[in-house]
Design a protein around this motif. Structure first.
Motif, mmCIF file in Angstrom:
data_model
loop_
_atom_site.group_PDB
_atom_site.id
_atom_site.type_symbol
_atom_site.label_atom_id
_atom_site.label_comp_id
_atom_site.label_asym_id
_atom_site.label_seq_id
_atom_site.Cartn_x
_atom_site.Cartn_y
_atom_site.Cartn_z
ATOM 1 N N PRO A 171 -7.671 10.206 -13.459
ATOM 2 C CA PRO A 171 -7.348 11.140 -12.376
ATOM 3 C C PRO A 171 -5.866 11.459 -12.285
ATOM 4 O O PRO A 171 -5.483 12.460 -11.689
ATOM 5 C CB PRO A 171 -7.832 10.398 -11.120
ATOM 6 N N ALA A 172 -5.023 10.626 -12.891
ATOM 7 C CA ALA A 172 -3.576 10.889 -12.842
ATOM 8 C C ALA A 172 -3.131 11.842 -13.949
ATOM 9 O O ALA A 172 -1.955 12.202 -14.010
ATOM 10 C CB ALA A 172 -2.794 9.583 -12.956
ATOM 11 N N HIS B 194 0.814 -1.217 0.000
ATOM 12 C CA HIS B 194 0.000 0.000 0.000
ATOM 13 C C HIS B 194 0.849 1.269 0.000
ATOM 14 O O HIS B 194 1.882 1.329 0.653
ATOM 15 C CB HIS B 194 -0.924 0.016 1.219
ATOM 16 N N VAL B 195 0.361 2.247 -0.723
ATOM 17 C CA VAL B 195 0.955 3.582 -0.725
ATOM 18 C C VAL B 195 -0.145 4.551 -0.321
ATOM 19 O O VAL B 195 -1.293 4.416 -0.749
ATOM 20 C CB VAL B 195 1.507 3.940 -2.121
ATOM 21 N N ARG B 196 0.235 5.509 0.505
ATOM 22 C CA ARG B 196 -0.768 6.478 0.954
ATOM 23 C C ARG B 196 -1.077 7.461 -0.170
ATOM 24 O O ARG B 196 -0.184 7.961 -0.835
ATOM 25 C CB ARG B 196 -0.249 7.229 2.171
ATOM 26 N N SER B 197 -2.344 7.726 -0.354
ATOM 27 C CA SER B 197 -2.764 8.735 -1.313
ATOM 28 C C SER B 197 -2.886 10.082 -0.582
ATOM 29 O O SER B 197 -2.289 11.078 -0.983
ATOM 30 C CB SER B 197 -4.094 8.324 -1.937
ATOM 31 N N THR C 73 -0.734 14.697 -13.285
ATOM 32 C CA THR C 73 0.395 14.469 -12.383
ATOM 33 C C THR C 73 1.705 14.986 -12.970
ATOM 34 O O THR C 73 2.491 15.625 -12.282
ATOM 35 C CB THR C 73 0.532 12.960 -12.081
ATOM 36 N N PHE D 250 4.421 1.002 -10.665
ATOM 37 C CA PHE D 250 5.853 1.141 -10.872
ATOM 38 C C PHE D 250 6.185 0.471 -12.200
ATOM 39 O O PHE D 250 5.743 -0.640 -12.474
ATOM 40 C CB PHE D 250 6.620 0.474 -9.734
ATOM 41 N N TYR E 266 -5.365 4.931 1.171
ATOM 42 C CA TYR E 266 -4.236 4.243 0.552
ATOM 43 C C TYR E 266 -4.719 3.511 -0.695
ATOM 44 O O TYR E 266 -5.912 3.289 -0.858
ATOM 45 C CB TYR E 266 -3.659 3.189 1.505
ATOM 46 N N TYR E 267 -3.768 3.129 -1.525
ATOM 47 C CA TYR E 267 -4.125 2.181 -2.580
ATOM 48 C C TYR E 267 -3.012 1.153 -2.709
ATOM 49 O O TYR E 267 -1.859 1.421 -2.381
ATOM 50 C CB TYR E 267 -4.415 2.877 -3.912
ATOM 51 N N TRP F 18 0.079 5.042 -11.861
ATOM 52 C CA TRP F 18 -0.103 4.569 -10.483
ATOM 53 C C TRP F 18 0.631 3.249 -10.237
ATOM 54 O O TRP F 18 0.514 2.664 -9.158
ATOM 55 C CB TRP F 18 -1.589 4.412 -10.164
ATOM 56 N N ALA G 213 3.720 -3.244 -9.437
ATOM 57 C CA ALA G 213 4.801 -2.963 -10.381
ATOM 58 C C ALA G 213 4.572 -3.806 -11.627
ATOM 59 O O ALA G 213 4.184 -4.972 -11.521
ATOM 60 C CB ALA G 213 6.148 -3.297 -9.755
#
Lengths: 380, 325
Positions: A224-225, A116-119, A228, A171, A124-125, A169, A129
């Motif tokens: 939504p990205a 998980h990575v914090r948004s 970025t 890697f 998180y989502y 979103w 990779a």
């Protein structure tokens, strides 16, 4: 199909009801979940109250109701919830999807979930990779679409996470790692292009083809990205084009929390996109007229429809119908053509409670009516 | 050559904390359980830092929702504003809205600090704070104060925080300044940056200080960075070409942000050593420090931990003059 001026639509996700979460897990429904289910069913009548399975779910034997049945009801609940609010285009609040990224990537080949990575805050989502060439195990969203197609009373608009967002979103190990000098910006950029196009062509396009073959007519590509990396705006358009190439459907693109100016003119190349569905309310303050940003489209002579974000999905404060009306009218004035406007929340309402989302969407409908009356009044 | 390495900002929350904070939102965990989870996770990060011989150590700053929240929620004059994209990442911060010239609430920062840091020797505990330029530049300023004045005012308030942190045992301070390289200051803003860092340098006294930049090319603004009274200046090697860094007027410590949190691909320590040695030979810094190019919380916990291993390997290899396995 005849639509009113300022037709309304949802954007994506709704909060999942507690009864659905517990029921899908096979857990006993607690008093709170039973009350929630009963009260919402009284409001929107999405299940016959005499249904034996419903009675079972509301009893001490709720765990006997199959998870698949509860999941179907969650989807039906989302659909009827949005229909009861009078929206012109609906879906099911993405009731069957874990989350917009993971739900798609789980159906793709070449990805490994890393954690998980914090948004933001405590959201998180689960991030994956790309560790091999991107492929598709099977087209996705088909089950949910077929289920809804047989039940919907309003037009369905199916949200699909876009290729740029999937790539951004994730890697990018596979396409980046095989390039010499992968740490350099130029290498990163080219590897990202390769990754976006692989996701678009190998995973999303076959999925869209299957959905359209199943009867899907309106698709919202969620990006939504998109904002970025402003210098990658052309990749957003390239991914959109690759995903939708040769597919006969109506496509819109949803973008949020981005500097829209940074995306243009590159985004104009997304030729099959007929509507920009954009977030504005979150950035609309006493000191900043967010809707003036639509001037951008005029500058580029772009006359596509706009899905206007008039509800801030990150705050519980419910916009009054008058605030919604004023936002619509400001946007109509900037565009100079009210008929191009759809109205919607900024983004999916998943982060708000079902009650708050209901109140906000009620305001949206009332605000659109007020705006219509205002336009009609000024025209007469 | 003396080489050190450390974390340079928030570490990712471990899956256990992710689950607990989610459960808290869903009413399935209590604040006490979440607090216990944070304490345990902070101790784990400290252990990982220790095992990799990182110095100074941070405890990971796992509680901070974003770089500004401890201040936006405790300094009078602020409100917590809308979700705003954090540079070119898929993470967001809540933009502080400054309604009135900011003040400071003594003692408010302490609860945000990793509890485990209390057990560290003073020189080993690093406080990671927002830099005044980035803080002033990313907030929504409705106070009527000019931007240069605000940079200086925030610098002075942070200097007061720094003095208070010294009384709590902190003797190492790092200021996060991505905006300095993403949107370099000019004219009066650059002067206010100098003034703010002078205030911070004075408040630091004998404590060690670092200014860390990321998400942008440090070369154009390197003369300014090198002139500020900080112990070392950190640069993000994913964005900065070291060969393009101008030689500073007076030598200073140089921080190499050599681990990229925007990719799970692992860097090659041998390659990193070669890069650092070439730059050191040209710029002749007073000391060399290695760290992530940007806070590692852009990665999940497991890949971030793996990257720390690469960081330690590069440091060890450099310490041996670049030789060995």
């Amino acid at each position: 199909m005849t639509r009113p001026l300022f037709p309304s639509q949802e954007i994506g996700s709704l909060a999942r009801p507690r009864w659905q979460l517990l029921g899908q897990r096979g857990a006993l429904l607690d008093a709170r979940a039973r009350t929630e289910l009963t009260s919402w069913n009284e409001r929107i009548h999405f299940l016959p109250s005499e249904d034996p399975a419903l009675k079972l779910l509301l009893s001490e034997r709720s765990t006997e109701v199959p998870a698949a049945t509860v999941r179907d009801w969650g989807s039906l609940f989302g659909l009827r919830y949005l229909e009861a609010l009078g929206l012109d285009r609906v879906y099911d609040g993405e009731a069957r999807r874990v989350e917009m990224y993971e739900a798609a990537v789980r159906h793709m080949e070449g990805f490994t979930f890393e954690g998980h990575v914090r948004s933001f805050d405590q959201k998180y989502y689960l991030k994956a990779a790309a560790t091999g060439p991107v492929g598709l195990t099977a087209p996705y969203h088909l089950e949910e679409f077929r289920f809804l197609k047989g039940l919907a009373k309003q037009e369905l608009k199916l949200p699909v996470t876009g290729p740029y967002t999937i790539a951004d979103w994730s890697f990018n190990e596979h396409y980046l790692g095989r390039r010499p000098g992968w740490k350099h910006r130029a290498a990163r950029r080219e590897a990202q292009r390769e990754f976006v196009e692989a996701v678009a062509r190998n995973a999303i396009r076959p999925t869209l083809k299957a959905l359209v073959a199943a009867g899907c007519r309106v698709v919202q590509i969620d990006e939504p990205a998109a904002g970025t990396h402003p210098d990658e705006a052309e990749l957003v358009a390239a991914g959109f084009n690759a995903a939708t190439e040769g597919i006969d459907a109506e496509f819109s693109m949803h973008i949020c929390f981005s500097d829209y100016r940074s995306l243009f003119p590159a985004l104009l190349e997304a030729k099959r996109c007929s509507q920009w569905a954009l977030e504005f309310a979150n950035r609309d303050t006493a000191d900043h007229d967010a809707y003036a940003e639509l001037e951008l489209l005029n500058e580029y002579g772009d006359h596509r429809a706009v899905g206007l974000g008039v509800l801030d999905v990150h705050r519980d404060a419910v916009e009054t119908p008058e605030v919604v009306r004023d936002r619509i009218l400001r946007a109509a004035k900037v565009l100079g053509d009210p008929s191009r406007l759809w109205v919607n929340p900024d983004c999916g309402l998943r982060t708000r409670s079902l009650e708050v989302a209901w109140q906000k969407l009620t305001s949206l409908g009332q605000g659109a009516r007020l705006a219509r009356a205002e336009i009609a009044g000024s025209a007469s | 050559m003396e080489v050190s390495a450390s974390l340079t900002g928030s570490f990712p929350r471990p899956e256990s904390v992710v689950a607990l904070t989610r459960d808290l939102d869903r009413g399935r965990a209590t604040p006490e359980q979440v607090e216990a989870g944070y304490r345990s996770a902070e101790a784990d990060v400290l252990r990982i830092e220790t095992e990799n011989h990182l110095s100074p150590r941070t405890g990971g700053y796992l509680r901070w929702p974003d770089l500004f929240r401890p201040f936006a929620t405790s300094w009078p004059g602020f409100e917590v504003g809308p979700i705003t994209r954090w540079f070119e990442t898929n993470t967001f911060y809540r933009q502080p809205i400054l309604k009135h010239p900011p003040e400071r609430t003594p003692g408010a920062l302490a609860r945000w600090l990793p509890a485990a840091n209390g057990a560290l020797p003073a020189a080993e505990a690093r406080a990671v704070l927002p830099g005044p330029y980035t803080f002033a530049g990313l907030l929504d300023n409705e106070s009527g104060e000019t931007f240069p004045s605000l940079v200086y005012r925030i610098g002075r308030l942070l200097a007061e925080e720094l003095r208070e942190l010294r009384t709590l045992g902190y003797a190492n301070f790092q200021f996060q300044e991505p905006l300095l390289v993403v949107r370099p200051p000019e004219g009066p803003a650059a002067e206010s940056v100098r003034a703010a860092y002078t205030a911070l340098g004075e408040a630091a006294g004998p404590a060690d200080t670092a200014l860390w930049t990321f998400f942008g090319d440090a070369s154009p603004v390197f003369p300014l960075l090198s002139s500020l009274p900080m112990g070392l200046v950190g640069i993000d090697l994913a964005e900065t070409v070291p060969e393009e860094l101008p030689v500073p007027a007076s030598p200073r410590g140089l921080g190499f942000g050599c681990i990229d949190p925007r990719t799970t691909l692992l860097e090659d320590p041998v390659e990193l050593v070669r890069l650092v040695q070439a730059t050191v030979g040209r710029l002749k810094p007073t000391r060399v420090h290695l760290g992530p190019g940007a806070p590692l919380d852009l990665l999940p916990y497991a890949p971030a931990t793996r990257k720390l291993g690469v960081l330690a390997a590069a440091r060890d290899r450099l310490g041996r003059g670049g030789e060995g396995s």
